[in-house]
Scaffold this motif. Structure first.
Motif, PDB file in Angstrom:
ATOM      1  N   ASP A 101       1.222  -1.455   0.025  1.00 16.21           N
ATOM      2  CA  ASP A 101       0.365   0.465   0.018  1.00 16.21           C
ATOM      3  C   ASP A 101       0.844   1.368   0.020  1.00 16.21           C
ATOM      4  O   ASP A 101       1.138   1.165   1.241  1.00 16.21           O
ATOM      5  N   MET A 102       1.198   1.939  -1.253  1.00 19.60           N
ATOM      6  CA  MET A 102       1.862   2.732  -1.579  1.00 19.60           C
ATOM      7  C   MET A 102       1.409   4.339  -1.106  1.00 19.60           C
ATOM      8  O   MET A 102       2.173   5.161  -0.087  1.00 19.60           O
ATOM      9  N   THR A 123      19.907   6.573   4.214  1.00 17.88           N
ATOM     10  CA  THR A 123      19.358   5.779   5.494  1.00 17.88           C
ATOM     11  C   THR A 123      17.858   5.911   4.960  1.00 17.88           C
ATOM     12  O   THR A 123      17.453   5.038   4.953  1.00 17.88           O
ATOM     13  N   CYS A 124      17.145   6.375   4.564  1.00 18.67           N
ATOM     14  CA  CYS A 124      16.089   6.576   3.594  1.00 18.67           C
ATOM     15  C   CYS A 124      15.642   6.058   2.420  1.00 18.67           C
ATOM     16  O   CYS A 124      14.444   4.437   2.918  1.00 18.67           O
ATOM     17  N   GLY A 125      16.646   5.524   1.398  1.00 14.50           N
ATOM     18  CA  GLY A 125      16.576   4.793   0.879  1.00 14.50           C
ATOM     19  C   GLY A 125      17.148   3.042   0.992  1.00 14.50           C
ATOM     20  O   GLY A 125      16.618   2.323   0.178  1.00 14.50           O
ATOM     21  N   GLU A 126      17.923   2.678   1.769  1.00 14.71           N
ATOM     22  CA  GLU A 126      17.796   1.836   2.563  1.00 14.71           C
ATOM     23  C   GLU A 126      15.968   0.623   2.785  1.00 14.71           C
ATOM     24  O   GLU A 126      16.452  -0.629   3.108  1.00 14.71           O
ATOM     25  N   LYS A 127      15.456   1.168   2.829  1.00 10.36           N
ATOM     26  CA  LYS A 127      14.197   0.340   2.750  1.00 10.36           C
ATOM     27  C   LYS A 127      13.711   0.090   1.089  1.00 10.36           C
ATOM     28  O   LYS A 127      12.995   1.321   0.841  1.00 10.36           O
ATOM     29  N   GLY A 128      13.315  -1.049   1.035  1.00  9.04           N
ATOM     30  CA  GLY A 128      13.178  -1.217  -0.421  1.00  9.04           C
ATOM     31  C   GLY A 128      11.605  -0.773  -0.743  1.00  9.04           C
ATOM     32  O   GLY A 128      10.770  -0.354  -1.902  1.00  9.04           O
ATOM     33  N   THR A 131      12.014   2.911  -2.026  1.00  8.56           N
ATOM     34  CA  THR A 131      12.189   3.881  -3.206  1.00  8.56           C
ATOM     35  C   THR A 131      11.222   2.868  -4.267  1.00  8.56           C
ATOM     36  O   THR A 131      11.433   2.973  -4.949  1.00  8.56           O
ATOM     37  N   ALA A 132      10.284   2.127  -3.683  1.00 10.00           N
ATOM     38  CA  ALA A 132       9.599   1.130  -4.637  1.00 10.00           C
ATOM     39  C   ALA A 132       8.629   2.102  -5.219  1.00 10.00           C
ATOM     40  O   ALA A 132       7.681   2.647  -5.835  1.00 10.00           O
ATOM     41  N   THR A 133       8.243   2.221  -3.649  1.00 12.23           N
ATOM     42  CA  THR A 133       7.123   3.141  -3.994  1.00 12.23           C
ATOM     43  C   THR A 133       7.252   5.109  -4.856  1.00 12.23           C
ATOM     44  O   THR A 133       6.566   5.435  -5.845  1.00 12.23           O
ATOM     45  N   ALA A 134       8.748   5.929  -4.315  1.00  3.18           N
ATOM     46  CA  ALA A 134       8.636   6.781  -5.113  1.00  3.18           C
ATOM     47  C   ALA A 134       8.732   6.462  -6.457  1.00  3.18           C
ATOM     48  O   ALA A 134       9.130   7.072  -7.041  1.00  3.18           O
ATOM     49  N   GLU A 135       9.427   5.468  -6.978  1.00  2.00           N
ATOM     50  CA  GLU A 135       9.952   4.792  -8.353  1.00  2.00           C
ATOM     51  C   GLU A 135       8.192   4.707  -9.024  1.00  2.00           C
ATOM     52  O   GLU A 135       8.252   5.278 -10.173  1.00  2.00           O
ATOM     53  N   ILE A 240      18.661   3.720 -10.423  1.00  6.53           N
ATOM     54  CA  ILE A 240      17.488   4.028  -9.410  1.00  6.53           C
ATOM     55  C   ILE A 240      18.266   2.676  -9.026  1.00  6.53           C
ATOM     56  O   ILE A 240      16.758   2.346  -7.327  1.00  6.53           O
ATOM     57  N   PHE A 241      19.469   1.653  -7.940  1.00  3.22           N
ATOM     58  CA  PHE A 241      19.180   0.322  -7.836  1.00  3.22           C
ATOM     59  C   PHE A 241      20.247   0.831  -6.422  1.00  3.22           C
ATOM     60  O   PHE A 241      20.690  -0.587  -5.971  1.00  3.22           O
ATOM     61  N   PHE A 242      20.712   1.325  -6.701  1.00  2.00           N
ATOM     62  CA  PHE A 242      22.236   1.821  -6.340  1.00  2.00           C
ATOM     63  C   PHE A 242      21.678   2.273  -4.514  1.00  2.00           C
ATOM     64  O   PHE A 242      22.631   2.066  -3.810  1.00  2.00           O
TER      65      PHE A 242
END
Length: 320
Positions: A101-102, A123-128, A131-135, A240-242
């Protein structure tokens, strides 16, 4: 030691050709690297860095997360954001009956760190889920509304500011170094150092010229290092995967820490020790030559005294 003596005007072994070649070489390196910095600064506002701006705003601004939800659910702006005649489906299928649920991710503060700065994106982007929601949302959200929100909220952190700061610093220092090397070359060329066979003019020029050459060299090293970090940040913007490998787990950071730093330090330390050893050699040679000349003078004096009959022949015990 020779550099120290040159700065005090006491250097005895200086070469005009060596100094001229060094100044020209440094200027050429500045000129070769400057286009790279300028080109990188032009690419700061590409699609990749703009996507990272979106992620950065989501990570650092709760108001922007609420704004995204409002826009995507609005009767008018929602359709504009989707570029189609239906609203965004907030539920992302993950396979095997699992969903994400985005909207809940955007509104749940536990997903977002309480930090403010460019480093927050790691630190924020370590959670999948983040990053998936933002993408997914970035593919539907109007980018001009993101830019408008950032303009109104001028204190918000942007990823492009992070890259632009490094590229601007690298470019300006490279231009300053290029102009500095040109000034030093003109100073050396217009001085009487070339025609002065005694070397006195070159020794006087070196009292200021040597420190300026050292400053140019340090400026060149600093510019290259900053440009390297800016290039690394730009590469991350287009990958996008870094963030999956955390901040120091990506290949760009691994190459920077395990290849660039050790190799650079090796050559830098080796160059310094080579210069130190070469600077010690003339002093040792001068000391050996001084001892040899004293011995030669003593021997010559003994020969002259013996020739004049001033030295009595020595009688050994065996003769007696």
């Amino acid at each position: 030691w020779n550099v120290i003596k040159a700065m005090s005007g006491e250097a005895s072994h200086l070469s005009y050709q060596d100094l001229e070649g060094m100044v020209v070489s440094i200027g050429v390196i500045f000129a070769l690297i400057l286009p790279l910095a300028m080109n990188l600064q032009y690419m700061v506002f590409d699609e990749g860095p703009q996507a990272k701006n979106f992620l950065m705003l989501l990570c650092t601004e709760k108001r922007f997360r609420n704004y995204v939800v409002t826009v995507m659910e609005d009767d008018e702006w929602g359709n504009i954001g989707l570029y189609e005649r239906e609203f965004l489906n907030w539920t992302m299928p993950l396979g095997r009956g699992r969903t994400l649920d985005m909207k809940e991710v955007l509104q749940d503060d536990s997903y977002w760190p309480e930090a403010f700065g460019p480093e927050t994106i790691y630190t924020c982007g370590e959670k999948g889920e983040v990053t998936a929601t933002a993408e997914v949302i970035w593919g539907h959200f109007p980018d001009y509304l993101m830019r408008a929100w950032a303009l109104i909220n001028s204190k918000s952190v942007l990823w492009t500011d992070h890259i632009n700061a490094m590229t601007s610093f690298a470019m300006t220092t490279l231009i300053a170094g290029e102009l500095g090397s040109l000034g030093i070359y003109l100073s050396l060329s217009l001085s009487p150092c070339r025609e002065d066979e005694t070397g006195e003019a070159l020794r006087r020029w070196s009292t200021i010229g040597y420190p300026c050459l050292g400053g140019l060299f340090m400026t060149l090293i600093g510019s290259i290092v900053v440009l390297l970090f800016a290039q690394d940040a730009y590469v991350e913007s287009n990958d996008i995967f870094f963030l999956r490998a955390t901040r120091f787990g990506g290949y760009s950071k691994i190459a920077l820490l395990s290849v660039f730093l050790p190799v650079t330090l090796f050559f830098l330390v080796g160059s310094i020790f080579s210069m130190i050893r070469s600077c010690r050699t003339p002093a040792a040679i001068e000391e050996a030559e001084a001892r040899h000349s004293k011995i030669s003078e003593h021997e010559d004096e003994g020969i002259r005294e013996a020739a004049r009959g001033e030295v009595e022949p020595r009688v050994s015990n065996t003769d007696i």
